[in-house]
Motif scaffolding. Structure first.
Motif, PDB file in Angstrom:
ATOM      1  N   HIS A   1      74.431  83.600  89.515  1.00  0.00           N
ATOM      2  CA  HIS A   1      75.553  84.419  89.069  1.00  0.00           C
ATOM      3  C   HIS A   1      75.904  85.483  90.104  1.00  0.00           C
ATOM      4  O   HIS A   1      75.030  85.995  90.811  1.00  0.00           O
TER       5      HIS A   1
ATOM      6  N   GLU B   1      72.870  81.730  78.845  1.00  0.00           N
ATOM      7  CA  GLU B   1      73.561  82.044  80.092  1.00  0.00           C
ATOM      8  C   GLU B   1      72.665  81.869  81.315  1.00  0.00           C
ATOM      9  O   GLU B   1      73.164  81.589  82.403  1.00  0.00           O
ATOM     10  N   ALA B   2      71.355  82.086  81.174  1.00  0.00           N
ATOM     11  CA  ALA B   2      70.468  82.031  82.342  1.00  0.00           C
ATOM     12  C   ALA B   2      69.121  81.438  81.983  1.00  0.00           C
ATOM     13  O   ALA B   2      68.101  81.840  82.541  1.00  0.00           O
TER      14      ALA B   2
ATOM     15  N   VAL C   1      71.514  89.210  83.348  1.00  0.00           N
ATOM     16  CA  VAL C   1      72.398  88.951  82.204  1.00  0.00           C
ATOM     17  C   VAL C   1      72.163  89.984  81.107  1.00  0.00           C
ATOM     18  O   VAL C   1      73.112  90.526  80.518  1.00  0.00           O
TER      19      VAL C   1
ATOM     20  N   GLY D   1      67.159  86.552  87.182  1.00  0.00           N
ATOM     21  CA  GLY D   1      68.459  86.102  86.690  1.00  0.00           C
ATOM     22  C   GLY D   1      68.652  86.424  85.223  1.00  0.00           C
ATOM     23  O   GLY D   1      69.751  86.818  84.800  1.00  0.00           O
TER      24      GLY D   1
ATOM     25  N   GLU E   1      67.061  80.006  84.928  1.00  0.00           N
ATOM     26  CA  GLU E   1      66.880  80.856  86.098  1.00  0.00           C
ATOM     27  C   GLU E   1      65.545  81.598  86.035  1.00  0.00           C
ATOM     28  O   GLU E   1      64.798  81.511  85.052  1.00  0.00           O
TER      29      GLU E   1
ATOM     30  N   THR F   1      79.479  82.319  87.632  1.00  0.00           N
ATOM     31  CA  THR F   1      78.596  81.481  88.429  1.00  0.00           C
ATOM     32  C   THR F   1      79.085  81.426  89.876  1.00  0.00           C
ATOM     33  O   THR F   1      80.249  81.705  90.173  1.00  0.00           O
TER      34      THR F   1
END
Length: 381
Positions: free
Chosen positions: A263, A154-155, A166, A162, A158, A243
């Motif tokens: 996000h 998901e990240a 998550v 970030g 980042e 996002t």
């Protein structure tokens, strides 16, 4: 002989006198003077009864109080400058115990950070520290793997902030009654069907490619800290995110907490999004990590643009199939954690099936892989 009229004048008087004026109508002058005197006496009586005016008498209203004023009291000064309550108690044993009224030593508290106060006013209250301990070594390993996978997929591109956002969102869901009470259950919720999972990577074929080693280790470090009780206040009590490129319809029914990296994070409205709602204790039992629909079936469903019934697990229909039980099972060899290095096969585990190659015509230049990603999808050595 004519008679003569003789007028005699006295000093200060005139021989001619005006007639006496008539008495004016209404109260006489004596009446008004008496009324004023009566009002004055009444006011004085009221002041005396109220204690505003006291007669100057000796003895009855005079009190003498002896004063022993000390501009500097060494004992009191020593108590106020004591380093601790124990030191002050040695000087004066009669001091009350501050703990009796639940008062903490203000000098022991860290100074208030104005920036932190501003962030909390915008983001909302942070999550309470909570350590997620698995019931067994297998449960701990599963929870760590599932959270690491969510953070990475998901990240993964980042910053640490970030990734921590998550991880905090996943753990907020674990403690909220609206979501499964396990880390793997939250991460792979809905992955029994293609395209309806809570986290996109769990059912869109993203896990067909093996992760980058450096990125996976960074996600693993952040997941381990989060499971150990580290709180990321930057997202508050967020339970949802998306996002910055989209704005889903459900975003209007939630409260935005913050924007971290790529996000936008949201929390529930009302009491459902306050700290008291995150009260579900973590039991430490983790199901087998997903995804619960084979990656090959996810890719096939993605190529068709839908999720055919033939690709769904048995008994799914309109209702999601239940999560697997918590019987011990080895993790996928590419993600094995613990003392083993990433990519080291688990003893006794079946070899991972070869993942199919695919090219999505909807993507620009689909099927062409950049040089730095030529080895993506292979087991990490």
């Amino acid at each position: 002989m004519k008679p003569e009229l003789h007028l005699t004048e006295r000093a200060g008087s005139s021989g001619w006198r005006d007639p006496a004026p008539a008495a004016p109508a209404g109260p006489s002058r004596n009446f008004w003077a008496g009324l004023i005197a009566a009002v004055t006496v009444a006011c004085l009586a009221m002041l005396l009864s109220a204690g505003q005016l006291r007669p100057r008498e000796s003895g009855a209203y005079r009190v003498s109080v002896p004063l022993d004023f000390k501009p500097f009291d060494p004992e009191r000064w020593a108590i106020m400058n004591s380093e601790s309550y124990a030191d002050a108690l040695k000087i004066d044993p009669s001091l009350p115990d501050p703990r009796s009224i639940d008062y903490a030593d203000a000098t022991a508290l860290p100074p208030v950070d104005p920036a932190a106060l501003r962030d909390e006013a915008f983001v909302g209250p942070p999550a309470k520290p909570y350590v997620f301990r698995g019931a067994s070594a297998t449960d701990r390993e599963r929870a760590h793997y599932c959270l690491t996978a969510a953070v990475y997929y998901e990240a993964g591109s980042e910053t640490d902030a970030g990734m921590r956002g998550v991880a905090q969102t996943v753990l907020n869901r674990v403690r909220h009654p609206s979501f499964p009470n396990s880390v793997c259950g939250v991460v792979f919720q809905g992955s029994q069907r293609a395209g309806v999972c809570q986290f996109t990577f769990a059912c869109d074929g993203a896990m067909a490619r093996a992760p980058n080693r450096a990125g996976w280790l960074r996600a693993s470090r952040i997941a381990s800290a989060a499971l150990g009780g580290a709180v990321f206040p930057g997202v508050g009590l967020a339970t949802h995110y998306h996002t910055t490129a989209i704005w889903p319809r459900w975003g209007q029914s939630l409260v935005m907490t913050n924007i971290v990296g790529a996000h936008i994070f949201h929390r529930w409205r009302g009491r459902w999004g306050m700290p008291d709602a995150f009260r579900v204790p973590y039991l430490g039992r983790e199901p087998v990590p997903g995804p619960y629909l084979a990656v090959a079936d996810q890719l096939a469903a993605r190529a068709l643009g839908t999720a055919p019934t033939a690709l769904l697990p048995a008994g799914s229909g309109s209702t999601a199939a239940p999560l697997p039980d918590v019987a011990p099972a080895p993790l996928p060899s590419a993600m094995a954690q613990g003392d083993r290095a990433i990519g080291t096969p688990v003893p006794g585990a079946k070899p991972a099936p070869a993942q199919p190659t695919y090219a999505d015509p909807r993507l620009n230049r689909s099927g062409e892989v950049r040089d730095e990603f030529q080895n993506s999808g292979e087991w990490i050595r």
